[in-house]
Scaffold this active site. Structure first.
Site, mmCIF file in Angstrom:
data_model
loop_
_atom_site.group_PDB
_atom_site.id
_atom_site.type_symbol
_atom_site.label_atom_id
_atom_site.label_comp_id
_atom_site.label_asym_id
_atom_site.label_seq_id
_atom_site.Cartn_x
_atom_site.Cartn_y
_atom_site.Cartn_z
ATOM 1 N N PRO A 137 41.324 32.313 36.195
ATOM 2 C CG PRO A 137 39.559 31.616 34.902
ATOM 3 C CD PRO A 137 39.875 32.191 36.218
ATOM 4 C CD GLU A 138 46.126 36.375 35.739
ATOM 5 O OE1 GLU A 138 46.783 37.238 35.144
ATOM 6 O OE2 GLU A 138 46.509 35.852 36.806
#
Length: 304
Positions: free
Chosen positions: A2-3
């Site tokens: 996840p960013e």
DNA sequence: ATGGACACCTGTGGGC
DNA sequence: TGCCCACAGGTGTCCA
């Protein structure tokens, strides 16, 4: 995995059901997910259970829930494969669930937060909140106009993280000035969470494709105007991805309700190996880089 | 300061 | 079917 867009999607979901909640119980299924709580699982439990959740705040890829009087927080990082799922207590068990945090919402519903993490690079910890060096902690806690004592505080473990492009106090002039002093390749520079946070491998490749910059071009050889453009592009890409609920390719990213995001349909470079560049039809190339991959168009994005 | 290797982990998919 | 390898949205440390 996840960013920023994925973490922001999770933050918004958590804020909805956990702001004002009281933590009522804890189940530790795999203590490795608490490895960044250095004083151990017993201490984690003692500090968490019984406390009230004040807010859900994010900076870059870190998120935290200020607790009690607002001088400590439950800090979460999702690593490569972390998920935070809000479930009812009778919802079937989730595979790879490492930690269950039971809580009563402010409307009186009994729910639980399940920290699911395949690779265990993510973690939960209780951390002290300290003053930031640069004013307000996160651009993304809700209801900013209300005075909140924890607003100018940040967890010790995230104190080194720079502001992200969606933070209202993010200053592109300052960031670009720092970038221009870097002799590293531009991709390495925009992935440096001490300079600008929130960007990871997907959004780095997307931003560089949109800016027509090769990932290995030295940052100090790029004009100020071009770097300003790159930062603005990355901000636009991150914002667009937030609107789509983030990027999901497989089971590794879900929002708090277990639903996928849709930004993968708008990717131009990341994961597009051998598919035609949407500007010039040249096949997108994947090149091994820093123990991962860089995706780029060899015609639009020249090394020099 | 910079870049590369590697450690932390589990799971999936492709090739043979 | 099974085995081996490559690969995966991150971060931090150690070493030249």
């Amino acid at each position: 995995m996840p960013e920023l867009p994925e973490v922001e999607t999770v933050r918004a979901g958590l804020a909805k059901s956990m702001t004002g909640a009281t933590i009522t119980g804890l189940k530790i299924h795999d203590a490795r997910s608490l490895k960044r709580h250095l004083s151990g699982p017993v201490d984690f439990r003692n500090k968490l259970v019984g406390s009230k959740v004040l807010d859900v705040v994010r900076r870059g890829k870190f998120l935290w829930l200020p607790l009690g009087l607002g001088d400590t927080a439950l800090v979460g990082h999702l690593g490569m494969s972390g998920q935070m799922l809000i479930r009812t207590i009778d919802y079937p068990a989730d595979n790879l669930n490492r930690i269950t945090i039971e809580f009563q919402s402010k409307t009186g519903k009994q729910l639980e937060l399940r920290f699911v993490d395949q690779r265990i690079f993510g973690s939960l910890a209780i951390d002290d909140l300290v003053a930031t060096r640069d004013g307000r902690a996160g651009g993304f806690s809700s209801g900013k106009n209300k005075a909140k004592p924890w607003q100018d505080l940040i967890p010790v473990s995230a104190a080194h993280i720079a502001r992200d492009p969606l933070d209202e106090d993010f200053d592109p002039e300052v960031v670009v000035a720092k970038m221009r002093n870097k002799k590293s390749g531009i991709k390495r520079v925009i992935l440096d969470q001490n300079l600008v946070s929130g960007i990871g491998n997907i959004y780095a490749d997307e931003s560089l494709w949109l800016a027509k910059l090769h990932f290995d071009r030295s940052a100090d050889g790029i004009s100020k105007a071009k770097l300003m453009e790159l930062i603005e592009i990355s901000k636009q890409v991150l914002a667009a991805a937030v609107k789509q609920g983030g990027t999901s390719f497989d089971q590794q990213y879900k929002n708090v309700n277990g639903e996928a995001g849709y930004f993968s349909q708008q990717l131009f470079a990341y994961g597009q190996t051998d598919r035609p560049c949407q500007r010039c039809q040249t096949p997108i190339r994947r090149q091994a880089w820093a123990n991962r991959g860089s995706h780029f168009c060899p015609k639009c994005q020249r090394p020099k």
